[in-house]
Enzyme design. Structure first.
Site, PDB file in Angstrom:
ATOM      1  N   HIS A   1      -1.426  26.528  66.813  1.00  0.00           N
ATOM      2  CA  HIS A   1      -1.909  25.836  65.610  1.00  0.00           C
ATOM      3  C   HIS A   1      -1.226  26.273  64.325  1.00  0.00           C
ATOM      4  CE1 HIS A   1      -4.953  24.880  68.580  1.00  0.00           C
ATOM      5  NE2 HIS A   1      -5.202  23.808  67.848  1.00  0.00           N
TER       6      HIS A   1
ATOM      7  N   ARG B   1      16.854  40.123  75.590  1.00  0.00           N
ATOM      8  CA  ARG B   1      15.772  39.535  76.382  1.00  0.00           C
ATOM      9  C   ARG B   1      15.891  38.018  76.478  1.00  0.00           C
ATOM     10  NH1 ARG B   1      11.099  42.897  73.214  1.00  0.00           N
ATOM     11  NH2 ARG B   1      10.896  44.599  74.715  1.00  0.00           N
TER      12      ARG B   1
ATOM     13  N   LYS C   1     -13.280  14.383  69.134  1.00  0.00           N
ATOM     14  CA  LYS C   1     -14.325  14.249  70.149  1.00  0.00           C
ATOM     15  C   LYS C   1     -15.321  13.136  69.834  1.00  0.00           C
ATOM     16  CE  LYS C   1     -14.229  18.974  71.769  1.00  0.00           C
ATOM     17  NZ  LYS C   1     -14.901  20.238  71.826  1.00  0.00           N
TER      18      LYS C   1
ATOM     19  N   MET D   1       4.028  22.777  70.307  1.00  0.00           N
ATOM     20  CA  MET D   1       3.065  21.730  70.676  1.00  0.00           C
ATOM     21  C   MET D   1       3.779  20.395  70.930  1.00  0.00           C
ATOM     22  SD  MET D   1      -0.302  22.247  68.367  1.00  0.00           S
ATOM     23  CE  MET D   1      -1.658  23.254  68.919  1.00  0.00           C
ATOM     24  N   GLY D   2       2.999  19.338  71.074  1.00  0.00           N
ATOM     25  CA  GLY D   2       3.593  18.012  71.241  1.00  0.00           C
ATOM     26  C   GLY D   2       2.941  17.141  72.297  1.00  0.00           C
TER      27      GLY D   2
ATOM     28  N   THR E   1       0.501  12.650  62.819  1.00  0.00           N
ATOM     29  CA  THR E   1       0.484  13.658  63.879  1.00  0.00           C
ATOM     30  C   THR E   1       1.733  14.517  63.798  1.00  0.00           C
ATOM     31  OG1 THR E   1       0.661  14.096  66.246  1.00  0.00           O
ATOM     32  CG2 THR E   1       1.412  11.957  65.567  1.00  0.00           C
TER      33      THR E   1
ATOM     34  N   ARG F   1       0.325  23.470  62.695  1.00  0.00           N
ATOM     35  CA  ARG F   1      -0.497  22.430  62.068  1.00  0.00           C
ATOM     36  C   ARG F   1      -1.149  22.877  60.772  1.00  0.00           C
ATOM     37  NH1 ARG F   1      -4.118  20.044  66.814  1.00  0.00           N
ATOM     38  NH2 ARG F   1      -5.766  20.596  65.364  1.00  0.00           N
TER      39      ARG F   1
ATOM     40  N   ASP G   1       3.038  15.561  66.353  1.00  0.00           N
ATOM     41  CA  ASP G   1       3.773  15.264  67.592  1.00  0.00           C
ATOM     42  C   ASP G   1       4.866  14.201  67.408  1.00  0.00           C
ATOM     43  OD1 ASP G   1       1.888  16.964  68.624  1.00  0.00           O
ATOM     44  OD2 ASP G   1       0.711  15.399  69.603  1.00  0.00           O
TER      45      ASP G   1
HETATM   46  O1  F6P Z   1      -1.766  16.004  68.747  1.00  0.00           O
HETATM   47  C1  F6P Z   1      -1.571  17.123  67.968  1.00  0.00           C
HETATM   48  C2  F6P Z   1      -1.777  18.369  68.748  1.00  0.00           C
HETATM   49  O2  F6P Z   1      -1.518  19.470  67.893  1.00  0.00           O
HETATM   50  C3  F6P Z   1      -0.972  18.491  70.042  1.00  0.00           C
HETATM   51  O3  F6P Z   1       0.361  18.833  69.802  1.00  0.00           O
HETATM   52  C4  F6P Z   1      -1.776  19.490  70.797  1.00  0.00           C
HETATM   53  O4  F6P Z   1      -1.632  19.341  72.193  1.00  0.00           O
HETATM   54  C5  F6P Z   1      -3.175  19.153  70.419  1.00  0.00           C
HETATM   55  O5  F6P Z   1      -3.119  18.483  69.188  1.00  0.00           O
HETATM   56  C6  F6P Z   1      -4.071  20.351  70.300  1.00  0.00           C
HETATM   57  O6  F6P Z   1      -5.341  19.914  70.016  1.00  0.00           O
HETATM   58  P1  F6P Z   1      -6.538  20.896  69.650  1.00  0.00           P
HETATM   59  O7  F6P Z   1      -6.350  21.296  68.228  1.00  0.00           O
HETATM   60  O8  F6P Z   1      -7.723  20.054  69.836  1.00  0.00           O
HETATM   61  O9  F6P Z   1      -6.463  22.053  70.537  1.00  0.00           O
END
Ligand code: F6P
Length: 367
Positions: free
Chosen positions: A291, A181, A81, A188-189, A144, A294, A146
């Site tokens: 997350h 099911r 941000k 993400m991505g 990243t 990540r 992504d």
């Molecule tokens: O760019 C990395 C990423 O994890 C994307 O895959 C995902 O859309 C975004 O960041 C999520 O961002 P935040 O952590 O700000 O929600």
């Protein structure tokens, strides 16, 4: 006689955008090599460009970066941000944007550094390119989960995210099978389908949906019906958060005006899952990995890649190759212009070899 001290060489490093596994390994590599091989001082900028706007730094010593190789997140903090060219200032509910680049330039000037190492994804590196155009000596390091940074075959963090997503799919497989099911696993991505494509193939997803290939729900339904006719009573759908139906839009969780990525994606698995359940009259469940992909420690592959990229960044500084990003080309590391990186993300195409390979073994892409 007065002794003249040699002026110490100094660099700074920042991490911007979403965090990803392996960032600390880069900070460690850059700092250790700078200290050991170049006798440099290293300044860590806190919270990405935010730290440059508000002069928030810490010195990074050898000891500071010792023992952080396996640590998740970033010891410097980060944000998505703080674009200095479009910086959001909040007053209650009102947000005003201002151009803080002059402040950033003067703060960088005061730091007396010979280079700023920017570790980030395409948003962070886009800003790096603009700062470089304004005269700041910058070297970029692509980061990243992504894997969508233009000019590099791979970014660190991606391998870890794919491993976590694959484990998720593996675990979903057994419960999907037990209960007959449809199970949706959302990864993400953003606009890129790389995580879904790789984890989908690695985890044996039956349907893989990626943003680069808009889906048609009827195609998915037909495919699942066919599977059922051959006795396969469950189906796994791996869906990237940014996918959209043919002629439609991606599912947006929230609009975040002060963020670099104003559309917070997420929730497609719930939306599409509910539609499929109704259409097919089959129990459907959705899991959003979010997350989890990540957080935490990185894979050995990402630790090695991050270390190589960090070390290479110091080489680019030595060669005064500013305005460049360290990149991976096959088995080698190279320099790639930030100006090119800034042109936008690297996306998959429908004729990608991996998509063809997946199709050849019967995977449905919904298109
Ligand atoms: O760019 C990395 C990423 O994890 C994307 O895959 C995902 O859309 C975004 O960041 C999520 O961002 P935040 O952590 O700000 O929600």
């Amino acid at each position: 006689m007065v002794k003249i001290k040699n002026k110490k060489r100094r660099i700074a490093i920042l991490t911007g955008g979403g965090d990803c596994p392996g960032i600390n390994a880069v900070i460690r590599a850059v700092t250790k090599k700078a200290i050991l091989k170049r006798n440099m001082e290293v300044i860590g900028v806190l919270d990405g460009y935010e730290g440059l706007i508000h002069n928030r730094y810490r010195t990074l010593s050898f000891d500071d970066v010792s023992g952080i190789l396996t640590l998740g997140g970033t010891i410097l903090g980060t944000t998505n941000k703080a674009n200095p060219f479009h910086y959001a200032i909040k007053k209650g509910d009102e947000i005003k944007f201002s151009d803080c680049s002059a402040v950033v330039l003067s703060n960088i000037e005061a730091l007396k550094i010979e280079c700023l190492v920017c570790v980030g994804g395409d948003g962070t590196l886009w800003i790096s390119n603009r700062l470089h155009q304004l005269g700041v000596p910058i070297v970029g390091v692509p980061k990243t989960i992504d894997n969508d940074v233009r000019g590099t075959d791979i970014t660190f963090g991606f391998d870890t995210a794919v491993s976590i997503a694959t484990e998720g799919i593996d675990r979903i497989h057994t419960t999907a099978q037990s209960h007959h099911r449809i199970m949706m696993v959302e990864v993400m991505g953003r606009k890129a389908g790389w995580i879904a494509l790789h984890a989908g193939i690695a985890g044996g997803g039956d349907v893989i949906l990626i943003p680069e290939m808009p889906y048609q729900i009827d195609r998915i339904a037909d495919y699942i019906s066919q599977r059922r006719k051959t006795g396969r009573l469950f189906s796994i759908i791996v869906v990237a958060e940014g996918v959209m139906p043919m002629g439609g839009e991606a599912v947006v969780q929230k609009i975040v005006p002060d963020s670099a990525e104003q559309l917070r994606l997420g929730g497609i698995s719930l939306v599409l899952g509910a539609k499929l359940e109704k259409l097919m009259e089959l129990e459907t469940r959705a899991v959003v990995l979010g997350h989890l992909q990540r957080g935490g420690t990185s894979t050995p592959f990402d630790r090695i890649l991050a270390t190589r990229l960090g070390s290479k960044a110091i080489d680019l500084i030595e060669e005064k190759k500013f305005g460049q990003m360290v990149s991976v080309k096959g088995n080698y590391l190279a320099a790639y212009p930030l100006e090119e990186v800034a042109k936008g993300p690297r996306l998959a195409t429908a004729d990608h070899e991996m998509i063809k390979a997946a199709r050849a073994i019967g995977v449905c892409f919904g298109s």
